[in-house]
Structures are given as C-alpha cells and as structure tokens.
Design a protein around this motif. Structure first.
Motif, PDB file in Angstrom:
ATOM      1  N   ALA A   3       0.835  -1.205   0.000  1.00 10.30           N
ATOM      2  CA  ALA A   3       0.000   0.000   0.000  1.00 10.30           C
ATOM      3  C   ALA A   3       0.868   1.252   0.000  1.00 10.30           C
ATOM      4  O   ALA A   3       0.641   2.185  -0.791  1.00 10.30           O
ATOM      5  CB  ALA A   3      -0.927  -0.001   1.210  1.00 10.30           C
ATOM      6  N   ASP A   4       1.871   1.269   0.867  1.00  5.82           N
ATOM      7  CA  ASP A   4       2.765   2.426   0.961  1.00  5.82           C
ATOM      8  C   ASP A   4       3.593   2.598  -0.307  1.00  5.82           C
ATOM      9  O   ASP A   4       3.827   3.719  -0.752  1.00  5.82           O
ATOM     10  CB  ASP A   4       3.696   2.275   2.172  1.00  5.82           C
ATOM     11  N   LYS A   5       4.026   1.487  -0.880  1.00  9.99           N
ATOM     12  CA  LYS A   5       4.847   1.556  -2.097  1.00  9.99           C
ATOM     13  C   LYS A   5       4.035   2.127  -3.259  1.00  9.99           C
ATOM     14  O   LYS A   5       4.529   2.956  -4.021  1.00  9.99           O
ATOM     15  CB  LYS A   5       5.368   0.166  -2.474  1.00  9.99           C
ATOM     16  N   ILE A   6       2.801   1.684  -3.414  1.00  9.02           N
ATOM     17  CA  ILE A   6       1.958   2.176  -4.510  1.00  9.02           C
ATOM     18  C   ILE A   6       1.742   3.680  -4.366  1.00  9.02           C
ATOM     19  O   ILE A   6       1.921   4.440  -5.324  1.00  9.02           O
ATOM     20  CB  ILE A   6       0.608   1.434  -4.572  1.00  9.02           C
ATOM     21  N   LYS A   7       1.397   4.115  -3.155  1.00  9.43           N
ATOM     22  CA  LYS A   7       1.147   5.537  -2.926  1.00  9.43           C
ATOM     23  C   LYS A   7       2.411   6.352  -3.164  1.00  9.43           C
ATOM     24  O   LYS A   7       2.376   7.411  -3.807  1.00  9.43           O
ATOM     25  CB  LYS A   7       0.630   5.761  -1.508  1.00  9.43           C
ATOM     26  N   MET A   8       3.544   5.879  -2.663  1.00  4.50           N
ATOM     27  CA  MET A   8       4.805   6.588  -2.827  1.00  4.50           C
ATOM     28  C   MET A   8       5.173   6.703  -4.308  1.00  4.50           C
ATOM     29  O   MET A   8       5.551   7.770  -4.784  1.00  4.50           O
ATOM     30  CB  MET A   8       5.909   5.874  -2.047  1.00  4.50           C
ATOM     31  N   MET A  15       1.161  11.663 -10.032  1.00  8.72           N
ATOM     32  CA  MET A  15      -0.042  11.068 -10.596  1.00  8.72           C
ATOM     33  C   MET A  15      -1.140  11.040  -9.522  1.00  8.72           C
ATOM     34  O   MET A  15      -0.865  10.728  -8.364  1.00  8.72           O
ATOM     35  CB  MET A  15       0.310   9.638 -11.029  1.00  8.72           C
ATOM     36  N   THR A  16      -2.343  11.370  -9.913  1.00  4.65           N
ATOM     37  CA  THR A  16      -3.469  11.261  -8.985  1.00  4.65           C
ATOM     38  C   THR A  16      -3.964   9.811  -8.974  1.00  4.65           C
ATOM     39  O   THR A  16      -3.610   9.025  -9.857  1.00  4.65           O
ATOM     40  CB  THR A  16      -4.631  12.176  -9.410  1.00  4.65           C
ATOM     41  N   GLN A  17      -4.784   9.501  -7.998  1.00  7.55           N
ATOM     42  CA  GLN A  17      -5.387   8.169  -7.974  1.00  7.55           C
ATOM     43  C   GLN A  17      -6.220   7.948  -9.227  1.00  7.55           C
ATOM     44  O   GLN A  17      -6.206   6.857  -9.799  1.00  7.55           O
ATOM     45  CB  GLN A  17      -6.259   7.990  -6.719  1.00  7.55           C
ATOM     46  N   SER A  18      -6.906   8.972  -9.670  1.00  7.48           N
ATOM     47  CA  SER A  18      -7.738   8.851 -10.877  1.00  7.48           C
ATOM     48  C   SER A  18      -6.893   8.585 -12.109  1.00  7.48           C
ATOM     49  O   SER A  18      -7.256   7.764 -12.966  1.00  7.48           O
ATOM     50  CB  SER A  18      -8.565  10.122 -11.093  1.00  7.48           C
ATOM     51  N   GLU A  19      -5.743   9.260 -12.207  1.00  5.91           N
ATOM     52  CA  GLU A  19      -4.866   9.046 -13.362  1.00  5.91           C
ATOM     53  C   GLU A  19      -4.303   7.627 -13.363  1.00  5.91           C
ATOM     54  O   GLU A  19      -4.257   6.978 -14.413  1.00  5.91           O
ATOM     55  CB  GLU A  19      -3.724  10.064 -13.354  1.00  5.91           C
ATOM     56  N   ALA A  33      -8.389   1.832  -2.340  1.00  8.92           N
ATOM     57  CA  ALA A  33      -8.427   0.657  -1.454  1.00  8.92           C
ATOM     58  C   ALA A  33      -7.043   0.023  -1.337  1.00  8.92           C
ATOM     59  O   ALA A  33      -6.651  -0.426  -0.248  1.00  8.92           O
ATOM     60  CB  ALA A  33      -9.451  -0.353  -1.969  1.00  8.92           C
ATOM     61  N   TRP A  34      -6.287  -0.016  -2.438  1.00  9.35           N
ATOM     62  CA  TRP A  34      -4.924  -0.548  -2.382  1.00  9.35           C
ATOM     63  C   TRP A  34      -4.072   0.312  -1.459  1.00  9.35           C
ATOM     64  O   TRP A  34      -3.342  -0.199  -0.622  1.00  9.35           O
ATOM     65  CB  TRP A  34      -4.272  -0.548  -3.758  1.00  9.35           C
ATOM     66  N   GLU A  35      -4.164   1.629  -1.632  1.00 10.23           N
ATOM     67  CA  GLU A  35      -3.333   2.543  -0.856  1.00 10.23           C
ATOM     68  C   GLU A  35      -3.720   2.584   0.612  1.00 10.23           C
ATOM     69  O   GLU A  35      -2.888   2.892   1.461  1.00 10.23           O
ATOM     70  CB  GLU A  35      -3.364   3.944  -1.466  1.00 10.23           C
ATOM     71  N   MET A  36      -4.961   2.291   0.914  1.00 10.55           N
ATOM     72  CA  MET A  36      -5.424   2.255   2.304  1.00 10.55           C
ATOM     73  C   MET A  36      -5.151   0.894   2.956  1.00 10.55           C
ATOM     74  O   MET A  36      -5.351   0.729   4.154  1.00 10.55           O
ATOM     75  CB  MET A  36      -6.931   2.560   2.367  1.00 10.55           C
ATOM     76  N   GLY A  37      -4.729  -0.079   2.150  1.00  8.42           N
ATOM     77  CA  GLY A  37      -4.482  -1.415   2.670  1.00  8.42           C
ATOM     78  C   GLY A  37      -5.744  -2.230   2.877  1.00  8.42           C
ATOM     79  O   GLY A  37      -5.726  -3.264   3.532  1.00  8.42           O
ATOM     80  N   ILE A  38      -6.835  -1.769   2.286  1.00  5.15           N
ATOM     81  CA  ILE A  38      -8.115  -2.472   2.407  1.00  5.15           C
ATOM     82  C   ILE A  38      -8.129  -3.706   1.510  1.00  5.15           C
ATOM     83  O   ILE A  38      -8.703  -4.727   1.852  1.00  5.15           O
ATOM     84  CB  ILE A  38      -9.281  -1.522   2.061  1.00  5.15           C
ATOM     85  N   SER A  39      -7.495  -3.568   0.356  1.00  5.73           N
ATOM     86  CA  SER A  39      -7.361  -4.698  -0.562  1.00  5.73           C
ATOM     87  C   SER A  39      -5.968  -4.649  -1.173  1.00  5.73           C
ATOM     88  O   SER A  39      -5.257  -3.656  -1.030  1.00  5.73           O
ATOM     89  CB  SER A  39      -8.438  -4.657  -1.656  1.00  5.73           C
ATOM     90  N   ILE A  40      -5.597  -5.725  -1.838  1.00  4.97           N
ATOM     91  CA  ILE A  40      -4.302  -5.765  -2.506  1.00  4.97           C
ATOM     92  C   ILE A  40      -4.523  -6.042  -3.997  1.00  4.97           C
ATOM     93  O   ILE A  40      -5.476  -6.726  -4.364  1.00  4.97           O
ATOM     94  CB  ILE A  40      -3.350  -6.816  -1.893  1.00  4.97           C
ATOM     95  N   PRO A  41      -3.646  -5.517  -4.823  1.00  6.73           N
ATOM     96  CA  PRO A  41      -3.815  -5.748  -6.257  1.00  6.73           C
ATOM     97  C   PRO A  41      -3.595  -7.217  -6.610  1.00  6.73           C
ATOM     98  O   PRO A  41      -2.812  -7.913  -5.958  1.00  6.73           O
ATOM     99  CB  PRO A  41      -2.737  -4.877  -6.906  1.00  6.73           C
ATOM    100  N   SER A  42      -4.277  -7.660  -7.642  1.00  8.18           N
ATOM    101  CA  SER A  42      -4.077  -9.020  -8.141  1.00  8.18           C
ATOM    102  C   SER A  42      -2.693  -9.114  -8.762  1.00  8.18           C
ATOM    103  O   SER A  42      -2.029  -8.094  -9.023  1.00  8.18           O
ATOM    104  CB  SER A  42      -5.136  -9.356  -9.194  1.00  8.18           C
ATOM    105  N   THR A  43      -2.265 -10.319  -9.040  1.00  6.79           N
ATOM    106  CA  THR A  43      -0.961 -10.544  -9.663  1.00  6.79           C
ATOM    107  C   THR A  43      -0.829  -9.754 -10.954  1.00  6.79           C
ATOM    108  O   THR A  43       0.208  -9.143 -11.217  1.00  6.79           O
ATOM    109  CB  THR A  43      -0.770 -12.049  -9.941  1.00  6.79           C
ATOM    110  N   THR A  44      -1.876  -9.740 -11.748  1.00  6.58           N
ATOM    111  CA  THR A  44      -1.863  -8.999 -13.019  1.00  6.58           C
ATOM    112  C   THR A  44      -1.570  -7.528 -12.778  1.00  6.58           C
ATOM    113  O   THR A  44      -0.745  -6.926 -13.471  1.00  6.58           O
ATOM    114  CB  THR A  44      -3.208  -9.152 -13.746  1.00  6.58           C
TER     115      THR A  44
END
Length: 97
Positions: A3-8, A15-19, A33-44
C-alpha cells in the motif's frame, strides 16, 4: 507494505489516484483501497504497476532482492577483474564491522 509503495510511487510520478486508475483501466476507489491497505492488487495488476513505475515486482512486494550484473559479454580477463573487485569489496566491508 505494498500500500505504501503504490502511494509513494504514484506521488513520485505526480499522478493522482484517478490518473493511475485510468492507466490501469480500473476505478479510482480500487486504487484508493490498495493505498489504504483495504485490498491488494491481483498478480496482473502487480505486474502492470511494476511495468508502469519501472520497478521490480519484488520491490512492490517488499521481497529481498539480490543485485546481479550480466557478464556474458565480458572476456576472461574482464571477468577476472570483476571477481577481484567483488572479493576486494567483501573483504573491505568485513573489516569495517
């Protein structure tokens, strides 16, 4: 944490979250949700994020990494020099402990 890596990485790339969501063809709430740690991205998406931000998937997943160099184009003398340098640095770092 991923989550922290994606946001950083997103912020470092101005880049905004929307972009980011647009580039990945997902919703902004998914990125949030990824950045908040609520969910994690799939492998893809982990692979797509790594490619987009030009980092390794190991970096995103916070896995230990090993540095390597390609010596396949070097001749025997050059390879010997590289190994000598590696031994030198290993010995030097051992003396500093």
């Amino acid at each position: 944490m991923i989550a922290d890596k994606i946001k950083m990485l997103r912020n470092a790339n101005n880049m905004t979250q929307s972009e980011l969501a647009r580039k990945l063809n997902i919703t902004r709430s998914s990125v949030n949700a990824w950045e908040m740690g609520i969910s994690i991205p799939s492998t893809t998406f982990i692979v797509e994020l790594a490619q987009l931000f030009r980092v390794s998937t190991d970096y995103l997943l916070d896995l230990p990494t090993h540095n390597s160099i390609d010596i396949s184009t070097l001749n025997e003398t050059e390879i010997s020099i590289v190994y000598s340098l590696i031994r030198y640095f290993h010995q030097s770092s051992g003396n500093q402990k």
